[in-house]
Each structure stands twice: as C-alpha cells, then as structure tokens.
Design an enzyme around this catalytic site. Structure first.
Site, short mmCIF file in Angstrom:
data_model
loop_
_atom_site.label_atom_id
_atom_site.label_comp_id
_atom_site.label_asym_id
_atom_site.label_seq_id
_atom_site.Cartn_x
_atom_site.Cartn_y
_atom_site.Cartn_z
N SER A 1 25.25 -25.26 82.22
CA SER A 1 24.08 -24.63 81.61
C SER A 1 24.01 -23.15 81.94
O SER A 1 24.43 -22.70 83.01
CB SER A 1 22.80 -25.32 82.11
OG SER A 1 22.78 -26.66 81.71
N ALA B 1 27.42 -23.96 86.22
CA ALA B 1 26.21 -23.43 85.59
C ALA B 1 25.94 -22.00 86.04
O ALA B 1 26.19 -21.62 87.19
CB ALA B 1 25.02 -24.32 85.94
N TYR C 1 30.02 -10.39 70.12
CA TYR C 1 29.90 -9.07 69.49
C TYR C 1 29.82 -8.00 70.56
O TYR C 1 28.96 -8.05 71.44
CB TYR C 1 28.66 -9.05 68.59
CG TYR C 1 28.46 -7.79 67.80
CD1 TYR C 1 29.49 -7.24 67.03
CD2 TYR C 1 27.22 -7.15 67.80
CE1 TYR C 1 29.29 -6.08 66.29
CE2 TYR C 1 27.02 -5.99 67.05
CZ TYR C 1 28.05 -5.46 66.30
OH TYR C 1 27.85 -4.32 65.58
N GLU D 1 1.87 -21.37 14.27
CA GLU D 1 1.41 -20.83 15.55
C GLU D 1 -0.07 -21.15 15.74
O GLU D 1 -0.85 -21.21 14.77
CB GLU D 1 1.63 -19.32 15.61
CG GLU D 1 3.09 -18.90 15.53
CD GLU D 1 3.92 -19.50 16.65
OE1 GLU D 1 3.41 -19.63 17.79
OE2 GLU D 1 5.09 -19.85 16.40
N ARG E 1 5.85 -9.38 33.34
CA ARG E 1 4.90 -10.12 34.18
C ARG E 1 5.52 -10.57 35.50
O ARG E 1 4.79 -10.93 36.43
CB ARG E 1 4.36 -11.34 33.42
CG ARG E 1 3.43 -10.96 32.26
CD ARG E 1 2.93 -12.21 31.57
NE ARG E 1 2.17 -13.07 32.48
CZ ARG E 1 1.87 -14.34 32.22
NH1 ARG E 1 2.27 -14.91 31.09
NH2 ARG E 1 1.16 -15.05 33.08
N LYS F 1 27.48 -20.32 64.16
CA LYS F 1 27.89 -19.41 63.10
C LYS F 1 29.41 -19.22 63.14
O LYS F 1 29.97 -18.90 64.18
CB LYS F 1 27.19 -18.05 63.28
CG LYS F 1 27.39 -17.05 62.14
CD LYS F 1 28.62 -16.18 62.25
CE LYS F 1 28.60 -15.25 63.44
NZ LYS F 1 29.79 -14.33 63.42
N ARG G 1 29.33 -16.60 90.30
CA ARG G 1 27.96 -16.31 90.71
C ARG G 1 27.97 -15.30 91.85
O ARG G 1 28.92 -15.27 92.66
CB ARG G 1 27.25 -17.57 91.22
CG ARG G 1 27.13 -18.70 90.21
CD ARG G 1 26.39 -19.87 90.81
NE ARG G 1 26.43 -21.03 89.90
CZ ARG G 1 26.54 -22.28 90.32
NH1 ARG G 1 26.65 -22.55 91.61
NH2 ARG G 1 26.56 -23.28 89.45
N GLY H 1 17.06 -18.05 27.99
CA GLY H 1 17.61 -17.87 29.33
C GLY H 1 16.63 -18.10 30.45
O GLY H 1 17.03 -18.11 31.62
#
Length: 453
Positions: free
Chosen positions: A393, A411, A375, A160, A17, A339, A428, A106
């Site tokens: 920023s 920035a 990466y 039962e 099920r 991360k 820049r 279980g």
C-alpha cells in the site's frame, strides 16, 4: 431485383434555437452526431447514392459526411422543396433510371432503417404511387400538418395547421416529413412547386397535390411518433438523448445484459456489452467500450475507450480511461483509475490507486494508494509489473521502472529502480524517535504564537 433507392438528407437549417456555434445536425446523441444516425438509417434501408443538402457556412457538416454521402448546398434557403431541388446536380442523372428517392431530415436521429424500408416497399406497390409520406399520431397533434385521406385511404392532401379548418384539425394523422418519391418524376415535380404562401417558400408537401393533378396516387406509412421527433433546441436534444438511451438500454437487456437500475445507466452508440454482463446503477459508458461475457461493472463507474475481459469486476466508483485493458477475472476496485494500461488475468487493484501507461502482470496485487508516476512534466513513461508480484500500500512507482515476476514491494516505498523477480524491496527513511519531543515542539510553537500576538 430490388428497386433502385437513393436518399436526400436535408441538413441546411441553421439551428438558431440551439444557440451554438456547432451546426445543429452535428450535435451528438449517444455519442454520435444526429446526422450520423440518419446516415446509418438510410444506409440500412439500402439507399445509394446519398446526398446531404447543407447551408453555405456548414463546412463542418460537409467534412463530417465526407466519404459517406455527396453534398449539395442550398443557397439561399427557400424551403424544403427548394432544398431537395438543390440535390439535382448530384442526383438528377441517376433519377432518370427510375427508382425511389427517400427524403429525410438530418435532425431526426430516431428514424430507423426498418421504417425507411417500409416506405420504399410502399413506393414499390403495384399501384405505383408517386409519393409515400411518413405519418404518425401524436398525443397532441397541435401545430403539425394533417394528412387528409380519401375514402380509399389514399392520401389526398397535406394541410398545415395554420391553414386548417376545425374539421381538418380534428384529424390525428400528422405529417412526419419523411417521403419516398418516384425518382423518375421527382425533379419535374419539384420545379412545378410554387411559392405562393406567407413565407414565399417552396414546400415539399406540395408534391402530393401535384401528383394528384397528374393522376398519380399517394400513400401513407405510419410509424411510432418517436421516429419523427426532430431536434431544434437544447431541450429537444435532451429528449432525443433520453429516447435513444431507452432504445440502447432495451437492446442491451434483450441481448442478455442485467441492469439493476437501467434508467440510471448511460450508453454510447458503440457500447458493446456481452451476454451475462451485469451493470450496476449510475454507470456511464463513453465511446469505444467493450465488456465481455460475465463481467460486472458496479455502481458509479465511468468507462471510456476500455476493454473489460470475461468475468472481470470493475468498481464501484472506478474509472477506466482510453487504453484500459482489463483481463479475465481481474479486479479494479473502488476509486481506482486506469489509463492506457493492461491489467492481466486475475490481477487486482482493489482500492484508491492510479495505474497509467503500465502493464500489471497476471495474478499481481496492487495495494491501496499505489500510483504509477508516469509523467515527468514532459513525457509519459511506462511501468511494468510482473506476474504474481505484490505491491504494498501507498507505493509510488516512478516510471520508467520494471518490477519482476513474484517481487514484493514493501508498503510506503518509492521505487525508482528496477526490481528483480522474487526480490523484496523496502524503500523507507530511518525511523527516529525523540522522547518528549512532541510536547516540547508544541510548547515552543505556542510561545512563538503569543510573541507574534
């Protein structure tokens, strides 16, 4: 000296099920497979050895319990009594020394060590009962087997629902399935169970009648109906998850955690929240998260594999991925993702940034829109940002790169080379202004559009 206790966990059901390639007992509840919760419960009750009974095809179940339990295979599946009998090779020699064998399922993740310990204690009572059955009183007894007690409250029969008279169906005490059985007679009784029933199966519940015929008493220990809740469908899994979340939230609140809307917070089995942690609404804790004293996790944040130091502030709408280490009093603000990075004490990344494979030194400030370009399409590279540095920023830090203590990055810079401590770096392009150029370009583009039309 406490009595010897062993356990058999029945896990051979195919779980059709569930409609899943994953065996039923391996479906997670609060991040842990259901059978893991049951193994924890039997271990907490002092049971050793433990045998898990599986189906022939359940190699993944046997792998999952390896090191925690012996395994036995029930083939073919001929009922619960037959399933326990399948543990004979692993357990029968042990049983000759006496004691108690717990039989559990279980797919019942809500069972607790405390309830199993009460079953064992009842089995050790002075009148030496052969079997102690776990009972419960649900709101709707429905199709549950009924526990029929005698005048002295001794368990006489388990009937039962399909075989019950209206009088028996009026009984509210139901069979929870879990049993504590006299080890010295377990396998003898199992071999005497017959299969003269509609399904032609060997039912564990017949042990009660066999014990009575042998002049042995049987008892009942009751529990919260929640603990007997088995899972045999996705809907049942959702109910078990909700129940476990309620239990984990209650434990966190009892431990001194503030949750402004606890019903919206989701925890994992190993979430560790210290005293005086505050958790806002709609926070999700994945596996392996620890939050230290006084930290605050604000609304709609998601944490997994992360450590948050004392007094730190995370969120709202922050994401901490595996390997995120947030130091004391550090700030990780809205729409910031971290991360495999260490944010040292007092550092701040308050807005719209990605920090991956990096170290942010103590007291550093990460401006809005800053990203570590970690990466290169093949490998991950590290970014090191020194203490008290200021990253303006919309800065892109192309790893591997190091910014020294106290440096300032203007920035909008794209930093591809190391920056020495206390230096000021602005990267820049030169600003070029062409008076009226915008209007001329607009007219030229409109003329091209008319020509194409």
């Amino acid at each position: 000296m406490s009595e010897r206790v062993a356990a058999v966990i029945l896990s051979a059901g195919m779980g059709t099920r569930m409609k899943s390639a994953l065996p039923k007992v391996l479906h997670p509840v609060a991040g842990k497979p259901m059978i893991g919760w049951v193994l924890d419960a039997v271990a907490g009750s002092g049971a050793d050895p433990v045998v898990v009974v599986t189906a022939p095809a359940h190699d993944t179940v046997r792998e999952a319990v390896s090191g925690r339990a012996a395994v036995a295979v029930q083939d073919p599946p001929l009922g619960t009594g037959h399933a326990v009998l399948a543990s004979a090779e692993a357990l029968e020699t042990w049983c000759r020394g006496g004691g108690t064998v717990l039989v559990c399922f279980g797919d019942t993740p809500m069972i607790t060590p405390q309830t199993l310990s009460r079953l064992v204690a009842a089995r050790q009572a002075a009148d030496d009962p052969a079997v102690v059955v776990l009972g419960f009183e649900p709101e709707d007894p429905g199709q549950y087997g009924r526990l029929v007690l005698g005048p002295d409250m001794v368990l006489e029969r388990i009937i039962e629902a399909r075989d019950a008279t209206p009088e028996v169906l009026s009984i509210r005490l139901c069979n929870g399935g879990v049993m504590a059985i006299d080890a010295s007679i377990l396998f003898d009784m199992l071999r005497r169970i017959g299969n003269d029933n509609a399904k032609g199966e060997f039912y564990l519940t017949d042990l009660v009648g066999i014990a009575h015929r042998d002049g042995r008493r049987c008892h009942v220990v009751t529990c919260d109906p929640l603990e007997t809740q088995g899972v045999d469908s996705r809907a049942g899994l959702a109910r078990a998850e909700a129940a476990m979340q309620d239990r984990l939230r209650a434990a966190a609140l009892e431990g001194g955690v503030t949750m402004t809307a606890p019903e919206t917070v989701f925890l994992t089995h190993d979430t560790r929240l210290a005293q005086d942690v505050t958790v806002g609404p709609h926070v999700v804790f994945g596996p392996k998260v620890a939050v230290e004293e006084g930290a605050e996790i604000r609304a709609f944040s998601h944490l997994e594999g992360a450590h948050v130091g004392p007094g730190a502030l995370v969120g709202p709408y922050a994401r901490l991925r595996p390997g995120a280490r947030i130091g004391a009093q550090a700030h990780i603000g809205n729409f910031v993702e971290v991360k495999n990075a260490e944010i040292e004490a007092g550092a701040k990344a308050n807005h719209l940034s990605y920090i991956g494979d990096a170290r942010i030194g103590s007291g550093a400030n990460i401006g809005a829109g800053t990203i570590t370009c970690n990466y290169d399409g093949t490998n991950k590279h590290h970014t090191d940002i020194g203490a008290r540095s200021f990253i303006g920023s919309n800065t892109a830090l192309v790893a591997p790169v190091k910014v020294g203590d106290g440096a300032i990055i203007g920035a909008g810079s794209t930093v591809t080379r190391d920056v020495a401590g206390d230096d000021l770096v602005v990267v820049r392009g030169e600003t070029k202004t062409i008076p009226g150029g915008g209007e001329r370009l607009r007219q030229r583009n409109l003329a091209k559009k008319k020509t194409k039309g």
